[in-house]
Scaffold this motif. Sequence first.
Motif, PDB file in Angstrom:
ATOM      1  N   GLN A 118       0.262 -72.982 -28.567  1.00 13.77           N
ATOM      2  CA  GLN A 118       0.572 -71.877 -29.471  1.00 13.77           C
ATOM      3  C   GLN A 118       1.669 -70.998 -28.863  1.00 13.77           C
ATOM      4  OE1 GLN A 118      -2.829 -69.775 -31.098  1.00 13.77           O
ATOM      5  NE2 GLN A 118      -4.026 -71.677 -31.176  1.00 13.77           N
ATOM      6  N   ASP A 119       2.492 -70.442 -29.733  1.00 14.89           N
ATOM      7  CA  ASP A 119       3.630 -69.639 -29.287  1.00 14.89           C
ATOM      8  C   ASP A 119       3.214 -68.473 -28.394  1.00 14.89           C
ATOM      9  OD1 ASP A 119       5.355 -71.326 -30.604  1.00 14.89           O
ATOM     10  OD2 ASP A 119       5.872 -69.902 -32.193  1.00 14.89           O
ATOM     11  N   ALA A 120       2.119 -67.812 -28.695  1.00 13.93           N
ATOM     12  CA  ALA A 120       1.698 -66.655 -27.891  1.00 13.93           C
ATOM     13  C   ALA A 120       1.496 -67.054 -26.429  1.00 13.93           C
ATOM     14  CB  ALA A 120       0.418 -66.046 -28.454  1.00 13.93           C
ATOM     15  N   TYR A 121       0.881 -68.199 -26.208  1.00  7.97           N
ATOM     16  CA  TYR A 121       0.660 -68.685 -24.848  1.00  7.97           C
ATOM     17  C   TYR A 121       1.983 -69.084 -24.202  1.00  7.97           C
ATOM     18  CZ  TYR A 121      -1.095 -71.384 -20.905  1.00  7.97           C
ATOM     19  OH  TYR A 121      -1.328 -71.865 -19.642  1.00  7.97           O
ATOM     20  N   LYS A 122       2.799 -69.829 -24.934  1.00  9.72           N
ATOM     21  CA  LYS A 122       4.084 -70.276 -24.381  1.00  9.72           C
ATOM     22  C   LYS A 122       4.987 -69.084 -24.056  1.00  9.72           C
ATOM     23  CE  LYS A 122       4.849 -73.475 -27.639  1.00  9.72           C
ATOM     24  NZ  LYS A 122       5.456 -74.629 -28.349  1.00  9.72           N
ATOM     25  N   HIS A 123       5.015 -68.073 -24.933  1.00  8.69           N
ATOM     26  CA  HIS A 123       5.802 -66.864 -24.654  1.00  8.69           C
ATOM     27  C   HIS A 123       5.327 -66.204 -23.359  1.00  8.69           C
ATOM     28  CE1 HIS A 123       7.057 -66.269 -29.110  1.00  8.69           C
ATOM     29  NE2 HIS A 123       8.023 -66.846 -28.447  1.00  8.69           N
ATOM     30  N   MET A 124       4.012 -66.049 -23.228  1.00  9.39           N
ATOM     31  CA  MET A 124       3.471 -65.374 -22.053  1.00  9.39           C
ATOM     32  C   MET A 124       3.819 -66.122 -20.768  1.00  9.39           C
ATOM     33  SD  MET A 124      -0.473 -64.364 -21.123  1.00  9.39           S
ATOM     34  CE  MET A 124      -0.966 -66.072 -20.892  1.00  9.39           C
ATOM     35  N   ILE A 125       3.722 -67.441 -20.794  1.00  6.90           N
ATOM     36  CA  ILE A 125       4.027 -68.238 -19.599  1.00  6.90           C
ATOM     37  C   ILE A 125       5.502 -68.081 -19.234  1.00  6.90           C
ATOM     38  CG2 ILE A 125       4.178 -70.595 -18.687  1.00  6.90           C
ATOM     39  CD1 ILE A 125       1.298 -69.388 -18.838  1.00  6.90           C
ATOM     40  N   ILE A 126       6.381 -68.154 -20.217  1.00  8.73           N
ATOM     41  CA  ILE A 126       7.820 -67.987 -19.965  1.00  8.73           C
ATOM     42  C   ILE A 126       8.105 -66.584 -19.443  1.00  8.73           C
ATOM     43  CG2 ILE A 126      10.086 -67.860 -21.094  1.00  8.73           C
ATOM     44  CD1 ILE A 126       9.005 -70.172 -22.961  1.00  8.73           C
ATOM     45  N   GLU A 127       7.516 -65.577 -20.078  1.00  8.62           N
ATOM     46  CA  GLU A 127       7.726 -64.193 -19.643  1.00  8.62           C
ATOM     47  C   GLU A 127       7.229 -63.986 -18.213  1.00  8.62           C
ATOM     48  OE1 GLU A 127       7.277 -62.683 -24.247  1.00  8.62           O
ATOM     49  OE2 GLU A 127       5.632 -62.305 -22.840  1.00  8.62           O
ATOM     50  N   HIS A 128       6.093 -64.570 -17.882  1.00  6.44           N
ATOM     51  CA  HIS A 128       5.548 -64.474 -16.527  1.00  6.44           C
ATOM     52  C   HIS A 128       6.522 -65.088 -15.511  1.00  6.44           C
ATOM     53  CE1 HIS A 128       2.614 -64.381 -13.307  1.00  6.44           C
ATOM     54  NE2 HIS A 128       2.716 -65.685 -13.161  1.00  6.44           N
ATOM     55  N   LYS A 129       7.063 -66.249 -15.840  1.00 10.00           N
ATOM     56  CA  LYS A 129       8.021 -66.906 -14.931  1.00 10.00           C
ATOM     57  C   LYS A 129       9.279 -66.056 -14.765  1.00 10.00           C
ATOM     58  CE  LYS A 129       6.551 -71.657 -15.763  1.00 10.00           C
ATOM     59  NZ  LYS A 129       6.886 -72.938 -16.415  1.00 10.00           N
ATOM     60  N   ILE A 130       9.750 -65.485 -15.863  1.00  5.81           N
ATOM     61  CA  ILE A 130      10.940 -64.627 -15.789  1.00  5.81           C
ATOM     62  C   ILE A 130      10.649 -63.410 -14.912  1.00  5.81           C
ATOM     63  CG2 ILE A 130      12.478 -63.102 -17.105  1.00  5.81           C
ATOM     64  CD1 ILE A 130      12.092 -65.132 -19.484  1.00  5.81           C
ATOM     65  N   LEU A 131       9.520 -62.761 -15.132  1.00  7.75           N
ATOM     66  CA  LEU A 131       9.166 -61.586 -14.336  1.00  7.75           C
ATOM     67  C   LEU A 131       9.082 -61.925 -12.849  1.00  7.75           C
ATOM     68  CD1 LEU A 131       6.482 -60.030 -16.689  1.00  7.75           C
ATOM     69  CD2 LEU A 131       8.724 -59.039 -16.144  1.00  7.75           C
ATOM     70  N   ASN A 132       8.572 -63.092 -12.534  1.00  6.80           N
ATOM     71  CA  ASN A 132       8.460 -63.513 -11.134  1.00  6.80           C
ATOM     72  C   ASN A 132       9.810 -63.880 -10.524  1.00  6.80           C
ATOM     73  OD1 ASN A 132       5.742 -63.052 -10.807  1.00  6.80           O
ATOM     74  ND2 ASN A 132       5.157 -65.116 -11.408  1.00  6.80           N
ATOM     75  N   SER A 133      10.785 -64.183 -11.372  1.00  6.14           N
ATOM     76  CA  SER A 133      12.107 -64.546 -10.850  1.00  6.14           C
ATOM     77  C   SER A 133      13.042 -63.335 -10.757  1.00  6.14           C
ATOM     78  CB  SER A 133      12.737 -65.632 -11.726  1.00  6.14           C
ATOM     79  OG  SER A 133      13.132 -65.092 -12.977  1.00  6.14           O
ATOM     80  N   GLU A 134      12.607 -62.206 -11.289  1.00  3.39           N
ATOM     81  CA  GLU A 134      13.421 -60.982 -11.302  1.00  3.39           C
ATOM     82  C   GLU A 134      12.815 -59.932 -10.366  1.00  3.39           C
ATOM     83  OE1 GLU A 134      16.249 -60.528 -12.915  1.00  3.39           O
ATOM     84  OE2 GLU A 134      16.266 -62.323 -14.157  1.00  3.39           O
ATOM     85  N   ASP A 135      13.539 -58.835 -10.185  1.00  2.00           N
ATOM     86  CA  ASP A 135      13.031 -57.754  -9.343  1.00  2.00           C
ATOM     87  C   ASP A 135      12.209 -56.755 -10.157  1.00  2.00           C
ATOM     88  OD1 ASP A 135      14.880 -56.181 -10.721  1.00  2.00           O
ATOM     89  OD2 ASP A 135      16.335 -56.199  -9.085  1.00  2.00           O
TER      90      ASP A 135
END
Length: 175
Positions: A118-135
């Motif tokens: 589901q999109d909600a889960y996929k969005h959250m996983i992508i957002e989590h990865k982005i947050l971990n790759s940024e400051d």
Amino acid sequence: MTIDFTNIEYLRAGNDRQQRAYTELMKLSLFENLQDYNPILTGTIPIGIDLPKSDLDIICESSDHIGFTKTLKSLYSNKDSFEIQTGNFNELKSTIAIFQSGKFKIEIFGQDCPTENQDAYKHMIIEHKILNSEDDRFRAEIIRLKQEGLKTEPAFAKLLGLTGNPYKELLKFEI
């Protein structure tokens, strides 16, 4: 940091709001009661970019919306502000129940689609990865944009320079 978002145990070691969410969800026995629907907590609270009014979004897999509705009504219709409806979302039949429990608004969303697809889960996983790759400034800027009224996906799209539909573009984003 890798987190198994399919099991809410990670919330126990999280920030204060995540710990309160864990306590509320356990009080409701929500994941135990809905285990046949493969529930997953999604949204901003799991990844620590929530605002004080952010709700607890639980996605579920359900092909029998009549049965899912009956289950949700039998479990949670006694909760404050309980509402439930079935309609189409992203071209899929979906059932959404909303209610208040403790200090949290809770939204349970069921679709005939595996929860991890589901999109909600996929969005959250992508957002989590982005947050971990940024400051930390990136995280703070996401929260600031949300405080100004942007939804989560549009806030990410703005900071990442994504054009077009932010919900669809974020799904294509690669880190």
